[in-house]
Design an enzyme around this catalytic site. Structure first.
Site, PDB file in Angstrom:
ATOM      1  N   HIS A 187       2.796  33.124   0.987  1.00 37.32           N
ATOM      2  CA  HIS A 187       3.832  33.692   1.863  1.00 37.32           C
ATOM      3  C   HIS A 187       3.545  33.263   3.282  1.00 37.32           C
ATOM      4  O   HIS A 187       2.383  33.196   3.687  1.00 37.32           O
ATOM      5  CB  HIS A 187       3.842  35.230   1.759  1.00 37.32           C
ATOM      6  N   ASP A 219       8.144  38.046  -5.452  1.00 34.21           N
ATOM      7  CA  ASP A 219       9.041  37.375  -6.395  1.00 34.21           C
ATOM      8  C   ASP A 219       8.352  37.004  -7.690  1.00 34.21           C
ATOM      9  O   ASP A 219       9.020  36.793  -8.704  1.00 34.21           O
ATOM     10  CB  ASP A 219       9.642  36.128  -5.736  1.00 34.21           C
TER      11      ASP A 219
HETATM   12  N1  CMC Z   1       1.141  26.492  -4.604  1.00 38.44           N
HETATM   13  C1  CMC Z   1       0.201  25.585  -4.244  1.00 38.44           C
HETATM   14  N2  CMC Z   1      -0.183  25.354  -2.978  1.00 38.44           N
HETATM   15  C2  CMC Z   1       0.428  26.062  -2.017  1.00 38.44           C
HETATM   16  C3  CMC Z   1       1.408  27.029  -2.296  1.00 38.44           C
HETATM   17  C4  CMC Z   1       1.753  27.233  -3.648  1.00 38.44           C
HETATM   18  N3  CMC Z   1       2.679  28.145  -3.985  1.00 38.44           N
HETATM   19  N4  CMC Z   1       1.846  27.588  -1.141  1.00 38.44           N
HETATM   20  C5  CMC Z   1       1.147  26.990  -0.156  1.00 38.44           C
HETATM   21  N5  CMC Z   1       0.292  26.065  -0.688  1.00 38.44           N
HETATM   22  C6  CMC Z   1      -0.683  25.269   0.041  1.00 38.44           C
HETATM   23  C7  CMC Z   1      -0.029  24.128   0.806  1.00 38.44           C
HETATM   24  O1  CMC Z   1       0.045  22.955   0.018  1.00 38.44           O
HETATM   25  C8  CMC Z   1      -0.980  23.991   1.975  1.00 38.44           C
HETATM   26  O2  CMC Z   1      -2.130  23.333   1.516  1.00 38.44           O
HETATM   27  P1  CMC Z   1      -2.956  22.339   2.510  1.00 38.44           P
HETATM   28  O3  CMC Z   1      -3.482  23.255   3.583  1.00 38.44           O
HETATM   29  O4  CMC Z   1      -4.011  21.731   1.641  1.00 38.44           O
HETATM   30  O5  CMC Z   1      -1.955  21.326   3.015  1.00 38.44           O
HETATM   31  C9  CMC Z   1      -1.380  25.434   2.285  1.00 38.44           C
HETATM   32  O6  CMC Z   1      -1.270  26.125   1.029  1.00 38.44           O
HETATM   33  C10 CMC Z   1      -0.492  26.120   3.328  1.00 38.44           C
HETATM   34  O7  CMC Z   1       0.862  25.991   2.908  1.00 38.44           O
HETATM   35  P2  CMC Z   1       2.094  26.031   3.908  1.00 38.44           P
HETATM   36  O8  CMC Z   1       3.277  25.355   3.259  1.00 38.44           O
HETATM   37  O9  CMC Z   1       1.689  25.546   5.257  1.00 38.44           O
HETATM   38  O10 CMC Z   1       2.371  27.573   4.001  1.00 38.44           O
HETATM   39  P3  CMC Z   1       3.659  28.252   4.584  1.00 38.44           P
HETATM   40  O11 CMC Z   1       3.186  29.544   5.128  1.00 38.44           O
HETATM   41  O12 CMC Z   1       4.402  27.350   5.483  1.00 38.44           O
HETATM   42  O13 CMC Z   1       4.552  28.445   3.260  1.00 38.44           O
HETATM   43  C11 CMC Z   1       5.648  29.360   1.393  1.00 38.44           C
HETATM   44  C12 CMC Z   1       4.840  29.644   2.676  1.00 38.44           C
HETATM   45  C13 CMC Z   1       6.129  30.704   0.827  1.00 38.44           C
HETATM   46  C14 CMC Z   1       6.893  28.511   1.702  1.00 38.44           C
HETATM   47  C15 CMC Z   1       4.741  28.617   0.384  1.00 38.44           C
HETATM   48  O14 CMC Z   1       3.590  29.373   0.113  1.00 38.44           O
HETATM   49  C16 CMC Z   1       5.469  28.287  -0.934  1.00 38.44           C
HETATM   50  O15 CMC Z   1       6.146  27.262  -1.004  1.00 38.44           O
HETATM   51  N6  CMC Z   1       5.304  29.171  -1.966  1.00 38.44           N
HETATM   52  C17 CMC Z   1       6.011  28.971  -3.208  1.00 38.44           C
HETATM   53  C18 CMC Z   1       7.443  29.452  -3.081  1.00 38.44           C
HETATM   54  C19 CMC Z   1       7.543  30.953  -3.064  1.00 38.44           C
HETATM   55  O16 CMC Z   1       6.979  31.637  -3.900  1.00 38.44           O
HETATM   56  N7  CMC Z   1       8.355  31.462  -2.124  1.00 38.44           N
HETATM   57  C20 CMC Z   1       8.638  32.888  -2.040  1.00 38.44           C
HETATM   58  C21 CMC Z   1       8.167  33.500  -0.785  1.00 38.44           C
HETATM   59  S1  CMC Z   1       8.316  35.279  -0.871  1.00 38.44           S
HETATM   60  C22 CMC Z   1      10.010  35.539  -0.824  1.00 38.44           C
HETATM   61  C23 CMC Z   1      10.535  35.658   0.544  1.00 38.44           C
HETATM   62  O17 CMC Z   1      10.016  36.480   1.338  1.00 38.44           O
HETATM   63  O18 CMC Z   1      11.532  34.957   0.809  1.00 38.44           O
END
Ligand code: CMC
Length: 433
Positions: free
Chosen positions: A309, A367
């Site tokens: 998240h 989710d």
């Molecule tokens: N699976 C594998 N790796 C992940 C995941 C995941 N679900 N989420 C983040 N990472 C890794 C990412 O590759 C990165 O790794 P590195 O540092 O080696 O490059 C690190 O963790 C940080 O990721 P980020 O994309 O910079 O994190 P963010 O805070 O920008 O993204 C997120 C948050 C929710 C978009 C992301 O965690 C994601 O895509 N999760 C899966 C989709 C999901 O479940 N979304 C629902 C969110 S809750 C509903 C809502 O409130 O809308």
């Protein structure tokens, strides 16, 4: 907002430091007020994805992502989920206080009075393909509401804003349930106002004329909890979309339709559907390792949906509550041995113990569990995001109304760091290469 301190910014040009006020809210991090930065320095700040930017001030929802705290109008989500129903939470988000009995009854009455949709609107559905995704239908139909309920579109009038908000909260379950019924080829059900908001939604989704339908109270309560947990979440992508659309004075139905479109993305509200699809794709516990490896591989774009998240970096308090509900629902339905549920629990365990996920603070989000609960309720995964949209409508309208009522409100207009070609001359077509 209170100004206590001043930040001094050195622009590296040998000139005087620029002073920027530091503002404090009632809780949470202070902010550096950069509103006059461009006027005094000619510079913009650069923050794609708003990683360090507070886009507005708000009195509605507070999140402390490190501590796993979520408050609606100051009340912890755990207490609201335990003691209130979705109607009380809607009242709270919109009006700032929890209702008394009398206030609650009046509010529910006003929602019930608007739960039907204009008969002409129902004809819209016939224009969609039978296999249209419910979110595609919902984006379209909600946008079209302004063509039906245009008697209260003066956004500067608080009573008009309230009426539009009631229309939206009241009609969303009906609109999304009709999208489902249309997919199924079933007749639409009119709302049944003696039922609770959640039970009424189940009735509109599942009742058929040939049989009596009685919503199971345990399952209706679970759905009500899903609605409470998704009702608002501060300045997330879809809420920011609603605020930005609304900042131009656009009508609320158009703004909420924009929010629904944004919510549909798999990184936001589309995650619960994507999560269930992912669990189905994994299919068997023996294949979890392969998917975990793919999620960890930086050359593979695959992510474990339902994990991570942007804001919660220790745990998502909604996920804890939804996990509880998940177990309650599966017990009620005798589905503890459901293969998909067992697979999800195994995946949860493996990911929670894996160094990659631990070091990046990637925990199951709401989710992850809400998809499993909804599946157990018999809701197809294509409807998950539409249910999220139904729940979030109150948050969107509360945030939109708060923004419009703010006398300092301005049209949202981010600036950019231009990286394209510098000024050049247009050549006549015969001279171009
Ligand atoms: N699976 C594998 N790796 C992940 C995941 C995941 N679900 N989420 C983040 N990472 C890794 C990412 O590759 C990165 O790794 P590195 O540092 O080696 O490059 C690190 O963790 C940080 O990721 P980020 O994309 O910079 O994190 P963010 O805070 O920008 O993204 C997120 C948050 C929710 C978009 C992301 O965690 C994601 O895509 N999760 C899966 C989709 C999901 O479940 N979304 C629902 C969110 S809750 C509903 C809502 O409130 O809308």
């Amino acid at each position: 907002m209170e100004q206590k301190k001043v930040a001094k910014l050195d622009l590296g040009n040998g000139e005087q430091l620029i002073e920027l006020p530091i503002l404090s809210g009632s809780m949470g991090p202070d902010v550096i007020d950069i509103r006059k930065l461009h006027a005094t320095s000619g510079m913009f700040t650069y923050d794609p994805g708003f990683l360090s930017t507070a886009s507005s001030s708000s009195e509605i929802t507070f999140i402390d992502g490190d501590k796993g705290i979520l408050l609606y109008r100051g009340y912890p989500i755990e207490q609201l989920a335990e003691h209130c129903d979705f109607m009380e939470v809607c009242y709270l988000l919109m009006k700032g206080e929890l209702p008394t009995n009398d206030q609650r009854d009046k509010f529910v009455k006003s929602i019930n009075e608007h739960s039907m949709v204009h008969e002409q609107l129902i004809r819209f559905y016939a224009g969609f393909r039978r296999d249209a995704h419910p979110m595609a239908v919902t984006v379209g139909v909600v946008g079209a509401l302004s063509a039906f309920y245009h008697e209260a579109l003066d956004v500067s009038d608080a009573s008009h804003r309230d009426l539009s908000a009631i229309h939206l909260i009241a009609k969303l379950p009906n609109i999304t349930a009709m999208a489902y019924k249309y997919n199924r080829g079933h007749p639409f059900n009119y709302p049944c106002n003696h039922l609770s908001y959640a039970a009424n939604f189940m009735h509109m989704m599942f009742a058929v004329p040939a049989e009596e339908y009685k919503p199971n109270p345990v399952l209706a309560r679970a759905l009500d909890r899903i609605l409470i947990l998704h009702a608002d979440h501060e300045q997330n992508a879809s809420t920011s979309t609603v605020r930005l659309a609304g900042s131009s004075g656009a009508n609320p139905f158009a703004c909420i339709s924009a929010g629904i479109a944004c919510l549909w993305g798999p990184a936001h509200g589309g995650a619960n559907e994507a999560c269930l699809n992912m669990l189905e794709e994994i299919g068997d516990e023996s294949r979890i390792g392969k998917y975990i490896d793919r999620a960890k591989d930086s050359n593979d774009s695959f992510r474990l949906v339902g994990f991570g998240h942007r804001v919660y970096k220790n745990f998502d308090p909604r996920a804890k509550l939804m996990r509880e509900t998940c177990h309650e629902v599966l017990n009620e339905l005798g589905l503890q041995d459901d293969p998909l549920f067992k697979l999800a629990m195994k995946l949860e365990k493996i990911a929670l113990e894996d160094e990659y996920f631990i070091s990046r603070k990637l925990y199951p989000n709401v989710d992850f569990y809400s998809g499993i609960v909804q599946r157990a309720l018999g809701i197809p995964s294509s409807m998950f995001t539409a249910i999220f949209a139904t729940a979030r409508t109150v948050g969107w309208v509360a945030q939109w109304s708060e923004m419009i009522a703010d006398p300092a409100q301005k049209i949202g207009r981010p600036r950019q760091l231009y990286t394209g070609v510098t000024t050049r001359k247009v050549l006549p077509i015969s001279e171009r290469k």
